[in-house]
Design a protein around this motif. Structure first.
Motif, PDB file in Angstrom:
ATOM      1  N   UNK A  47      33.405  54.316  29.462  1.00 30.47           N
ATOM      2  CA  UNK A  47      34.837  53.770  29.611  1.00 30.47           C
ATOM      3  C   UNK A  47      35.262  53.066  28.287  1.00 30.47           C
ATOM      4  N   UNK A  49      37.825  50.782  25.987  1.00 32.96           N
ATOM      5  CA  UNK A  49      38.813  49.619  26.234  1.00 32.96           C
ATOM      6  C   UNK A  49      39.242  49.645  24.732  1.00 32.96           C
ATOM      7  N   UNK A 129      43.678  52.020  27.389  1.00 29.52           N
ATOM      8  CA  UNK A 129      42.778  52.209  28.438  1.00 29.52           C
ATOM      9  C   UNK A 129      43.462  52.388  29.812  1.00 29.52           C
ATOM     10  N   UNK A 132      42.983  48.480  36.036  1.00 35.81           N
ATOM     11  CA  UNK A 132      43.640  47.419  36.850  1.00 35.81           C
ATOM     12  C   UNK A 132      43.893  48.185  38.226  1.00 35.81           C
TER      13      UNK A 132
ATOM     14  N   UNK B  27      37.538  52.803  40.664  1.00 41.25           N
ATOM     15  CA  UNK B  27      36.062  52.125  40.785  1.00 41.25           C
ATOM     16  C   UNK B  27      35.315  53.113  41.282  1.00 41.25           C
ATOM     17  N   UNK B 255      36.758  46.394  39.997  1.00 44.70           N
ATOM     18  CA  UNK B 255      37.672  47.126  39.078  1.00 44.70           C
ATOM     19  C   UNK B 255      36.977  47.620  38.272  1.00 44.70           C
ATOM     20  N   UNK B 256      37.177  48.134  36.842  1.00 43.05           N
ATOM     21  CA  UNK B 256      36.589  49.023  35.990  1.00 43.05           C
ATOM     22  C   UNK B 256      36.326  48.040  34.617  1.00 43.05           C
ATOM     23  N   UNK B 257      37.441  47.401  34.462  1.00 41.49           N
ATOM     24  CA  UNK B 257      37.682  46.357  33.306  1.00 41.49           C
ATOM     25  C   UNK B 257      37.825  44.794  34.043  1.00 41.49           C
TER      26      UNK B 257
END
Lengths: 239, 339
Positions: A47, A49, A129, A132, B27, B255-257
């Motif tokens: 992932x 960011x 990224x 949300x 997710x 959530x992912x972040x």
């Protein structure tokens, strides 16, 4: 020097900095590409960011130290044009019912609505990224004079495919959702396709895109063609 | 087919979740207690990843429309009601054979969640490789939502299955929830860290599949760093602390972040325990090393193997065909009696 942070025993974060900066993002994407080439067994998700890269892994299959060493090695990879990144050209119908905040944004920025559209279409935006919501892209960065705080009252339902801005960033809502960003227009492009297991989201982190302004009748045409499945997403790629 | 007669509280279809898409903001989702799901599936003769019902707080009332093996994993009361209204209790950690038209009614889930597995697994279309329900985006499961009265669930047609039972109930560990410090430990004062490990935290009513909001001593941020970070990745088990100093433990649908500093992250082996805590219950945390966390994962994996190896046929005296046959004969006798 980037630093390694353990996010529990099943994820490791490589952090390049603590703020939003294009140079951090470039390092994140270069590391991601190098890690993809390393193809470590036991990695489940990678992932990116704005400023960090997190690797989710199964510690019963992949030794944490081996992953850490590999990540630090990958972080040395030179920043270059990513082989994994795609450039997109995204048509947007600005203003009117599709972009109800265009005039207010123009007034707040002290420019004409046409100048706002022109500036947006002239800026190559980077996908920093997705988060949300599934497929929600954080795009940046906007010209200084176009950076506004979020709306004081968020909308309870932003229509899907709305192009919106807040602060230094732009985004396109892939789904109907509550949202506090300023709505400038709408794209007929489908951003998320649950039936596509290989690439459900049109954009991936590291991609870049440009907007082009289209009139309302062209929006309707393209919208109908997308709904009918007559448009291949490759049509929106820039060479 | 299974008909949902009542589902007053959240029951959703889950499997092991949807890994591989978190870079796209999707997710993970999946069962809050993957081990209990795995066991329930094994009892029903399924592979571990078959889609099951995850029930929260109170289970649903279901009617089956054909002979069917179901397995119950959890700590709750269950009753099977035949078409003539006779009721018989159904044990947990055991598979049961339901006859066409029979109703199963699940009671209060004493550990918050429980699982119902169905032979062959629930047949909803997989979305991005998983049948797990992610309600917030309306993805997966049954139309992306929890069950409600009037729904019907498709099942695999006639998949031979063996009904199994466990000889001993799986136990949930007591003791503090073990965590790895950080990744944003430096955002907190020494006093906050001492409170985090020393105090008891109460689970508030804001508790769902996305996370648990806890009440307890206010965990103060280092005033020079503040309570906001530029978002970075989070994961189930990460413990975020927003500006009010009240920690939020993230769970499967998170959530992912996220943009709050994370004081600590729950170790993989203890994560499933958080699925079982109810509002009003208390938690304590203890910091461990990465080596301890890995040892705990190995111990959990071997405990699960041990548990699965101790499965026995649910009805040793009969094979399944014989049991179905017995039901048919019962029907004949009943019909004769009615004359």
């Amino acid at each position: 020097m980037p630093r390694l942070l353990d996010l529990g025993d099943g994820a490791l974060t490589l952090e390049f900095g603590d703020r939003i900066a294009p140079e951090f993002s470039a390092k994140v994407m270069a590391t991601r590409d190098a890690l993809a080439a390393a193809a470590l067994d036991g990695v489940t998700d990678v992932v990116p960011t704005w400023r960090s890269l997190t690797v989710h892994f199964d510690p019963l299959r992949l030794d944490r130290q081996r992953l850490a060493d590999c990540l630090l090695r990958c972080a040395q990879a030179p920043v270059q044009k990513s082989a994994l990144a795609t450039r997109w050209q995204i048509p947007v119908c600005f203003g009117g019912e599709h972009g109800p905040d265009l005039n207010a944004v123009a007034t707040a920025a002290g420019r004409s609505p046409e100048a706002v559209i022109e500036a947006l279409c002239a800026t190559e935006l980077r996908v920093f990224l997705l988060g949300f919501l599934p497929g929600f892209p954080y795009l940046g960065e906007l010209p200084e004079w176009l950076r506004l705080p979020r709306r004081s009252t968020p909308r309870s339902a932003v229509p899907a495919n709305s192009l919106a801005i807040a602060g230094a960033q732009a985004a396109i809502y892939p789904w109907v959702s509550p949202g506090g960003w300023h709505l400038l227009g709408r794209t007929p492009v489908r951003l998320f396709d649950l039936a596509n297991e290989n690439r459900p989201a049109l954009f991936a982190p590291g991609d870049s895109l440009r907007f082009t302004s289209i009139p309302a009748d062209r929006y309707q045409q393209l919208h109908a063609a997308v709904a009918a499945g007559e448009i291949n997403a490759d049509q929106w790629r820039l060479p | 087919m299974i008909e949902v007669l009542a589902a007053p509280l959240p029951t959703s279809i889950q499997d092991f979740g949807r890994p591989g898409y978190r870079h796209l903001g999707m997710p993970l989702s999946g069962a809050l207690d993957p081990e209990w799901m795995h066991i329930a599936n094994a009892l029903a003769g399924n592979p571990p990843s078959a889609a099951v019902l995850e029930m929260r707080l109170v289970g649903p009332r279901l009617r089956v429309h054909r002979s069917l093996v179901i397995a119950l994993g959890g700590d709750f009361g269950a009753v099977i009601e035949t078409q003539d209204g006779t009721r018989r209790p159904a044990a947990n950690w055991c598979a049961h054979i339901l006859a066409p038209g029979e109703i199963i009614e699940l009671g209060t889930l004493r550990s918050g969640i429980g699982y119902l597995a169905v032979e062959g697994g629930l047949q909803v279309p997989p979305v991005l490789g998983s049948r797990s329900t992610y309600v917030r985006a309306g993805i997966g499961g049954l139309d992306g939502r929890c069950l409600r009265a009037g729904d019907t669930l498709e099942i695999d047609p006639a998949k031979p299955s063996t009904a199994q039972r466990l000889s001993a109930r799986p136990q949930l560990d007591a003791g503090p929830i073990r965590v790895i410090a950080g990744p944003q430990g430096e955002y907190f004062t020494a006093a906050a860290w001492a409170d985090f490990l020393g105090a008891e935290f109460t689970v508030t009513r804001e508790a769902d599949r996305m996370g648990l909001r806890l009440d307890g001593p206010r965990l103060a941020h280092d005033p020079t760093l503040g309570a906001d970070i530029v978002s970075d990745a989070v994961t189930p088990g990460a413990i975020q602390v927003p500006g009010d100093g009240k920690p939020i433990v993230l769970l499967a649908d998170c959530q992912t972040v996220g943009g709050y500093p994370k004081i600590a992250t729950v170790i993989g082996a203890d994560l499933r325990r958080l699925g079982h805590v109810l509002p009003g219950q208390t938690l304590r945390f203890a910091a461990v090393s990465l080596d301890d966390a890995l040892a705990a994962r190995h111990a959990a994996a071997s405990a699960l193997d041990h548990c699965l190896a101790a499965m026995r046929p649910a009805a040793r005296e009969f094979n399944l065909d014989a049991l179905y046959g017995a039901n048919l004969i019962d029907g004949v006798i009943d019909a004769g009696h009615a004359d």
